[in-house]
Design an enzyme around this catalytic site. Structure first.
Site, PDB file in Angstrom:
ATOM      1  N   SER A  55       1.579  -7.156  -3.672  1.00  0.00           N
ATOM      2  CA  SER A  55       2.156  -7.859  -2.523  1.00  0.00           C
ATOM      3  C   SER A  55       2.081  -9.375  -2.714  1.00  0.00           C
ATOM      4  CB  SER A  55       1.447  -7.447  -1.227  1.00  0.00           C
ATOM      5  OG  SER A  55       0.065  -7.752  -1.275  1.00  0.00           O
ATOM      6  N   GLU A  69      -6.845  -1.981  -3.999  1.00  0.00           N
ATOM      7  CA  GLU A  69      -6.330  -3.343  -3.820  1.00  0.00           C
ATOM      8  C   GLU A  69      -5.958  -4.031  -5.134  1.00  0.00           C
ATOM      9  OE1 GLU A  69      -5.398  -4.607  -1.076  1.00  0.00           O
ATOM     10  OE2 GLU A  69      -6.530  -3.585   0.493  1.00  0.00           O
ATOM     11  N   HIS A  97       0.783  -1.243   0.000  1.00  0.00           N
ATOM     12  CA  HIS A  97       0.000   0.000   0.000  1.00  0.00           C
ATOM     13  C   HIS A  97       0.812   1.289   0.000  1.00  0.00           C
ATOM     14  CE1 HIS A  97      -4.162  -1.384   0.307  1.00  0.00           C
ATOM     15  NE2 HIS A  97      -3.743  -2.351   1.113  1.00  0.00           N
TER      16      HIS A  97
HETATM   17  N1  HBI Z   1      -8.661  -2.221   8.319  1.00  0.00           N
HETATM   18  N2  HBI Z   1      -6.425  -2.491   8.790  1.00  0.00           N
HETATM   19  C1  HBI Z   1      -7.405  -2.378   7.895  1.00  0.00           C
HETATM   20  N3  HBI Z   1      -7.101  -2.428   6.575  1.00  0.00           N
HETATM   21  C2  HBI Z   1      -8.075  -2.317   5.623  1.00  0.00           C
HETATM   22  O1  HBI Z   1      -7.769  -2.360   4.418  1.00  0.00           O
HETATM   23  C3  HBI Z   1      -9.402  -2.153   6.032  1.00  0.00           C
HETATM   24  C4  HBI Z   1      -9.667  -2.110   7.415  1.00  0.00           C
HETATM   25  N4  HBI Z   1     -10.933  -1.943   7.839  1.00  0.00           N
HETATM   26  C5  HBI Z   1     -12.020  -1.766   6.927  1.00  0.00           C
HETATM   27  C6  HBI Z   1     -11.640  -1.849   5.507  1.00  0.00           C
HETATM   28  N5  HBI Z   1     -10.417  -2.026   5.130  1.00  0.00           N
HETATM   29  C7  HBI Z   1     -12.703  -1.768   4.447  1.00  0.00           C
HETATM   30  O2  HBI Z   1     -13.852  -2.305   4.976  1.00  0.00           O
HETATM   31  C8  HBI Z   1     -12.987  -0.358   3.937  1.00  0.00           C
HETATM   32  O3  HBI Z   1     -12.188  -0.054   2.821  1.00  0.00           O
HETATM   33  C9  HBI Z   1     -14.393  -0.230   3.483  1.00  0.00           C
HETATM   34 FE    FE Z   2      -4.940  -4.037   1.581  1.00  0.00          FE
END
Ligand code: HBI
Ligand code: FE
Length: 292
Positions: free
Chosen positions: A203, A184, A143
């Site tokens: 990744s 993603e 990321h």
């Molecule tokens: N928490 N650590 C982490 N990483 C994520 O990519 C992540 C999350 N919580 C919620 C989430 N992604 C998704 O539900 C949101 O993009 C909608």
């Molecule tokens: Fe991710």
């Protein structure tokens, strides 16, 4: 603080939470505790890093590769404070350590304030090939590099802001699909060649070449509404990738999104099944496979 976080409310449904959530504050931030990584952790990081870095010239977009250079993380599990300094200098973003997936509201809040939540634990050696939930390698290597691009950096902050809004309106499901198919698993077209910028692709040593040159999945020109109706799977390679030409397209897609209007006019339309293509899709050919 004893917080219970139900992973079934997160979009990565079914992921087993393995981090220690008991130390987390209300924002789910924890200390990274860099000294706690073992020599085996650092060796595993280097193994993962070496495998991915060899694929980047061929498959990652230039902005991602430049960001990776800036982050300078070849030697072992990186120190988040040092990485925050570098990223702050480039685009004003910093890292916040988290125990793993965190609730949508906390996640959106961090993004809206230009903080990227990075899981602090590293996978085990038997998981080098594959992992459903994010670990530090996915979050950091996947990321952070692209957040060094100013346009992408602004887009991701805007995603956080629009996410907070979507929460109020029960529309997170639709926003999460946009995140899934861009942040993603997004592809970008450069001089007629596909390159990856999505963290789930970059990744993963298997999905990196697959996303860019396999004949199996479909590649469809980015279309906001199409994506917001599209289901996705989290436990196998994607069947459809969406392709942008500029990071500005991502920013504009969120900037011009009227969530109330979408809910009024779009939500009675059926979901698009995983792997389905539509007559209206603008299909894009994969790159020729790399000569062996
Ligand atoms: N928490 N650590 C982490 N990483 C994520 O990519 C992540 C999350 N919580 C919620 C989430 N992604 C998704 O539900 C949101 O993009 C909608
Ligand atoms: Fe991710």
């Amino acid at each position: 603080m004893n917080k219970v976080f139900d992973p079934t409310t997160a979009s990565h449904e079914g992921a087993a939470l393995r981090g220690d959530y008991s130390q987390a504050g209300d924002d789910f931030a924890i200390a990274q505790d860099w000294t706690a990584y073992t020599p085996e952790d650092h060796a595993l990081w280097r193994q993962l890093y070496q495998r991915q870095i060899s694929l980047m010239p061929q498959y990652a977009c230039a902005e991602f590769r430049a960001g990776l250079d800036h982050l300078d993380c070849a030697d072992g599990v990186p120190d988040f404070e040092r990485a925050s300094k570098r990223l702050r200098a480039l685009t004003g973003w910093e890292l916040v350590a988290v125990p793993g997936l965190i609730p949508d509201d906390a996640f959106f809040k961090h993004l809206s304030e230009r903080r990227f939540p990075v899981t602090s634990w590293l996978r085990k050696p038997e998981e080098v090939e594959y992992l459903v939930e994010p670990d530090v390698f996915h979050d950091f290597f996947g990321h952070l590099p692209i957040i060094s691009d100013p346009v992408f950096a602004d887009f991701l902050q805007l995603y956080g802001k629009r996410g907070l809004e979507a929460e109020q309106r029960n529309a997170v499901k639709y926003l999460a699909r946009l995140y899934w198919y861009t942040v993603e698993f997004g592809l970008i077209r450069r001089n007629g060649q596909l390159k990856a910028f999505g963290a789930g692709i970059l990744s993963s040593s298997g999905e990196t070449p697959y996303a860019v040159e396999s004949q199996t999945p479909a590649r469809v020109k980015f279309d906001r509404e199409r994506i917001m109706h599209s289901n996705y799977l989290i436990d196998q390679f994607q069947k459809t990738y969406f392709v942008i030409d500029e990071f500005d397209e991502l920013f504009a897609a969120l900037d011009t999104l009227d969530i109330d209007q979408f809910l009024k006019t779009e939500t009675d339309k059926p979901d698009i099944a995983v792997g389905r293509t539509l007559a209206s899709d603008k299909l894009i050919a994969p790159n020729a496979p790399r000569a062996a």
